[in-house]
Write a protein that holds these residues in place. Structure first.
Motif, PDB file in Angstrom:
ATOM      1  N   PHE A  26       0.882  -1.174   0.000  1.00  0.00           N
ATOM      2  CA  PHE A  26       0.000   0.000   0.000  1.00  0.00           C
ATOM      3  C   PHE A  26       0.918   1.221   0.000  1.00  0.00           C
ATOM      4  N   VAL A  27       0.897   1.980  -1.095  1.00  0.00           N
ATOM      5  CA  VAL A  27       1.817   3.103  -1.267  1.00  0.00           C
ATOM      6  C   VAL A  27       1.023   4.393  -1.369  1.00  0.00           C
TER       7      VAL A  27
ATOM      8  N   ARG B 257       5.988   0.669  -9.011  1.00  0.00           N
ATOM      9  CA  ARG B 257       6.430  -0.075 -10.205  1.00  0.00           C
ATOM     10  C   ARG B 257       7.372  -1.219  -9.817  1.00  0.00           C
ATOM     11  N   ALA B 258       8.311  -0.926  -8.917  1.00  0.00           N
ATOM     12  CA  ALA B 258       9.273  -1.952  -8.520  1.00  0.00           C
ATOM     13  C   ALA B 258       8.581  -3.088  -7.771  1.00  0.00           C
ATOM     14  N   ALA B 259       7.622  -2.756  -6.908  1.00  0.00           N
ATOM     15  CA  ALA B 259       6.881  -3.788  -6.183  1.00  0.00           C
ATOM     16  C   ALA B 259       6.061  -4.629  -7.154  1.00  0.00           C
ATOM     17  N   LEU B 260       5.455  -3.985  -8.136  1.00  0.00           N
ATOM     18  CA  LEU B 260       4.677  -4.696  -9.140  1.00  0.00           C
ATOM     19  C   LEU B 260       5.571  -5.620  -9.966  1.00  0.00           C
ATOM     20  N   ALA B 261       6.755  -5.146 -10.327  1.00  0.00           N
ATOM     21  CA  ALA B 261       7.686  -5.946 -11.139  1.00  0.00           C
ATOM     22  C   ALA B 261       8.114  -7.217 -10.422  1.00  0.00           C
TER      23      ALA B 261
ATOM     24  N   ASP C 165       0.954  -7.560  -5.359  1.00  0.00           N
ATOM     25  CA  ASP C 165      -0.242  -6.740  -5.526  1.00  0.00           C
ATOM     26  C   ASP C 165       0.067  -5.364  -4.937  1.00  0.00           C
ATOM     27  N   VAL C 166      -0.396  -4.313  -5.600  1.00  0.00           N
ATOM     28  CA  VAL C 166      -0.049  -2.961  -5.178  1.00  0.00           C
ATOM     29  C   VAL C 166      -1.294  -2.084  -5.112  1.00  0.00           C
TER      30      VAL C 166
ATOM     31  N   GLU D  71      13.768  -3.837  -2.677  1.00  0.00           N
ATOM     32  CA  GLU D  71      14.706  -4.910  -2.341  1.00  0.00           C
ATOM     33  C   GLU D  71      14.896  -5.025  -0.829  1.00  0.00           C
ATOM     34  N   VAL D  72      15.108  -3.888  -0.181  1.00  0.00           N
ATOM     35  CA  VAL D  72      15.328  -3.901   1.272  1.00  0.00           C
ATOM     36  C   VAL D  72      14.063  -4.359   1.998  1.00  0.00           C
TER      37      VAL D  72
END
Length: 279
Positions: free
Chosen positions: A5-6, A19-23, A27-28, A231-232
């Motif tokens: 959740f952003v 975008r990075a989480a989706l890649a 689920d975003v 990543e972190v």
């Protein structure tokens, strides 16, 4: 895969985190004031859910969180990214300008976090990622109130690390330097309406005059920043602080030296303020 959740995800680092989480197959949920402004590449994915969210509106927050849980079943990572800047010498900034900034950068973050924590406590897990700033560990001239808001974010995040540990919830503050986004545009950065000539050619106004030169020429790459944050946050253990960017690392070294220089000459007398009978 996790549900992210952003907040403030329509542009800048927030959009790049989404975008990075989706890649990575997650689920975003993107929380934005106007869902029509969600970038097309995010809007067109069936793994992205846009919710109307103004973090300064307490009525919209629980509705957005409830909609996210209804859609994906929970929230694993909350990214508190919504925020803006405010520049000007402290004397130039009005109470209304300062309160407006804190309503977004601090109380908005508090209220979104407060709404998500029951979801994470029930799950027995979760990660809180708060987007702070390099100005959150070093007060700089011309951005005193912005620095104050980001110092608050860092303090909240550190406290949450301890408060939420019994529930399996982790907390991290990200402290980026200057990244090449539209943060220095008028859409993201306010300048005090009053300008006092006495501050011309002093550090406060030198910082203010820097905007035009720095805008869209900043050192940091927001795409790389978003990828590293994901990543972190995907790892098993969050650091308490994620210092992000070459300029942040440089200023952190300055801050550490300053702490040592301030501490050394007064260490013994500081310790001696204890009661004589203290162990």
């Amino acid at each position: 895969m996790a549900t992210w959740f952003v907040t403030g995800a329509s542009r800048g680092i927030g959009a790049e985190i989404a975008r990075a989480a989706l890649a990575e197959g997650n689920d975003v949920v993107v929380g934005v004031r106007n869902p029509e402004r969600v970038p097309a590449d995010l809007k067109n994915s069936d793994k992205v859910f846009a919710v109307a969210l103004d973090v300064t509106d307490n009525n919209s927050i629980p509705q957005a969180v409830e909609a996210a849980v209804d859609r994906f079943g929970g929230i694993d990572v909350l990214v508190n990214n919504a925020g803006r800047g405010l520049m000007g010498a402290l004397e130039e900034i009005t109470e209304a300008e300062a309160r407006s900034l804190f309503d977004l950068n601090v109380f908005g973050l508090i209220n979104v976090t407060r709404a998500v924590l029951p979801v994470m406590r029930e799950q027995g897990s979760g990660k809180l990622v708060h987007i702070g700033s390099r100005s959150g560990f070093e007060g700089e001239p011309g951005v005193s109130l912005y620095s104050a808001s980001k110092f608050a974010v860092a303090g909240i995040s550190e406290a949450l690390s301890a408060e939420m540990a019994p529930f399996g919830i982790q907390s991290m503050v990200v402290e980026p330097g200057v990244f090449r986004t539209d943060f220095l545009d008028s859409s993201s950065l306010s300048v005090a309406a009053t300008r006092i000539a006495a501050y011309d050619n002093t550090p406060a106004h030198v910082t203010l005059d820097w905007i035009g030169k720095a805008n869209h020429a900043q050192l940091g790459d927001p795409v790389k920043a978003g990828a590293l944050i994901v990543e972190v946050a995907t790892g098993d253990r969050l650091p308490t602080h994620l210092y992000l960017g070459r300029d942040t690392l440089d200023r952190l070294e300055v801050k550490l030296r300053q702490v040592q220089e301030d501490l050394a000459p007064w260490r013994e007398k500081s310790a001696a303020t204890a009661h004589d009978d203290a162990a």
